[in-house]
Write an enzyme that holds these catalytic residues in place. Structure first.
Site, PDB file in Angstrom:
ATOM      1  CG  HIS A 176      32.429  39.870  43.345  1.00 34.46           C
ATOM      2  ND1 HIS A 176      31.184  39.280  43.445  1.00 34.46           N
ATOM      3  CD2 HIS A 176      32.837  39.680  42.056  1.00 34.46           C
ATOM      4  CE1 HIS A 176      30.857  38.768  42.271  1.00 34.46           C
ATOM      5  NE2 HIS A 176      31.834  38.992  41.414  1.00 34.46           N
ATOM      6  N   GLY A 177      30.780  41.212  46.404  1.00 34.82           N
ATOM      7  CA  GLY A 177      29.423  41.149  46.925  1.00 34.82           C
ATOM      8  C   GLY A 177      28.625  39.928  46.530  1.00 34.82           C
ATOM      9  CG  ASP A 178      26.334  37.204  43.824  1.00 32.65           C
ATOM     10  OD1 ASP A 178      26.099  36.396  44.741  1.00 32.65           O
ATOM     11  OD2 ASP A 178      25.778  37.146  42.712  1.00 32.65           O
ATOM     12  CB  ILE A 179      32.710  35.818  45.751  1.00 27.55           C
ATOM     13  CG1 ILE A 179      33.518  36.959  45.141  1.00 27.55           C
ATOM     14  CG2 ILE A 179      33.541  34.542  45.733  1.00 27.55           C
ATOM     15  CD1 ILE A 179      34.134  36.662  43.787  1.00 27.55           C
TER      16      ILE A 179
END
Length: 288
Positions: A176-179
């Site tokens: 996801h990279g931006d949880i």
């Protein structure tokens, strides 16, 4: 394709309403990267995002959502380089849960969502996303500048750790990279779902890092050492990731985030204070 305003809406709105069979647009949000509307789509409410020129990360995020296929994330129905049509989720995010004193429960929910996102999709090829080494390029650049000036900064130490982590990573997952707590919402039909991914390729432990720096509006909570270690333990056990490796990714993530702020000419918030706390608990050598 630049956005121009007509009656308070982007000019491209009408073309997407016609092309994708949408109706009844209502403004929902406007950010640097997109103009967002609720629309009617096949008898249900959906979300239409019209991307700005600054929305390049949204484009890789769309490929990640397409790969997830609705497993742990909102569904994406249609997309191209300039727009996205997404599942609408109107439930609350995880902030109210934390405010009610259920911070650990929120962390457990995040871990459960990550486990769903990180499941491989049989027969589906990995999409073209941003590899973690490229994502860390600004940290490596800052560390190089500090070394050249003879400064043994936290960025130099973090770049060394990041290089070690990335050199021995497991086979890449779609990340996801931006949880964080505001990028997960509750669907009455499908449970907790992530949205707004960056779309990265790399080791799963990175996706747990940002959680420890959030919610950003609660500095007293997120800078509490006991809370950091407690939630890192929850994530480590639930995700099946080595505790020390998870802490290491959290440390380098915080330093990377601080570099983003500095490179934009701004002062970091809690990132370096939290990274400094985490660094004290990292044990070497690193292992999987």
């Amino acid at each position: 394709m630049a956005l121009t305003e007509r009656a308070g809406m982007p000019e491209r709105l009408d073309s997407y309403l016609a092309a994708w069979g949408l109706s009844d647009p209502k403004p929902l949000a406007q950010t640097v990267t997109s103009h967002v509307y609720t629309v009617s789509y096949k008898g249900t409410t959906a979300v239409l995002k019209l991307l700005t020129d600054a929305g390049w990360e949204e484009r890789t995020g769309a490929r990640a959502l397409d790969y997830y296929g609705g497993h742990g994330a909102v569904r994406i129905f249609r997309y191209d380089d300039h727009a996205q049509l997404l599942e609408y989720v109107d439930g609350e995010d995880l902030i109210p849960l934390v405010k009610r004193g259920e911070d650990e429960r929120a962390t457990e929910i995040i871990a459960n969502v990550l486990n769903k996102l990180h499941q491989s999709q049989p027969g589906v090829h990995l999409p073209a996303l941003t590899p973690l080494r490229k994502w860390f390029r600004q940290l490596f650049a800052r560390a190089d500048r500090d070394r050249q000036q003879g400064v043994e900064s936290i960025f130099v130490r973090a770049a060394t750790v990041a290089g070690k982590l990335l050199s021995e990573s497991e086979p890449p997952h779609v990340l996801h990279g931006d949880i964080h707590h505001e990028n997960i919402r509750y669907s009455a039909r499908r449970g907790w779902l992530a949205f707004d991914p960056k779309g990265l390729l790399g080791e799963r432990a990175f996706d747990a890092a940002n959680t420890l720096y959030n919610p950003v509006a609660m500095p007293a909570l997120i800078e509490d050492e006991a809370r950091l270690l407690r939630n890192a333990g929850i994530l480590s056990r639930a995700l099946g990731i080595d505790f020390n490796r998870l802490l290491s990714f959290a440390f380098v993530y915080g330093c990377l985030s601080a570099v983003w702020w500095l490179d934009d000419g701004k002062e970091p918030g809690s990132e370096l204070r939290i990274a400094g706390i985490i660094e004290r608990h990292i044990e070497y050598p690193l292992r999987h």
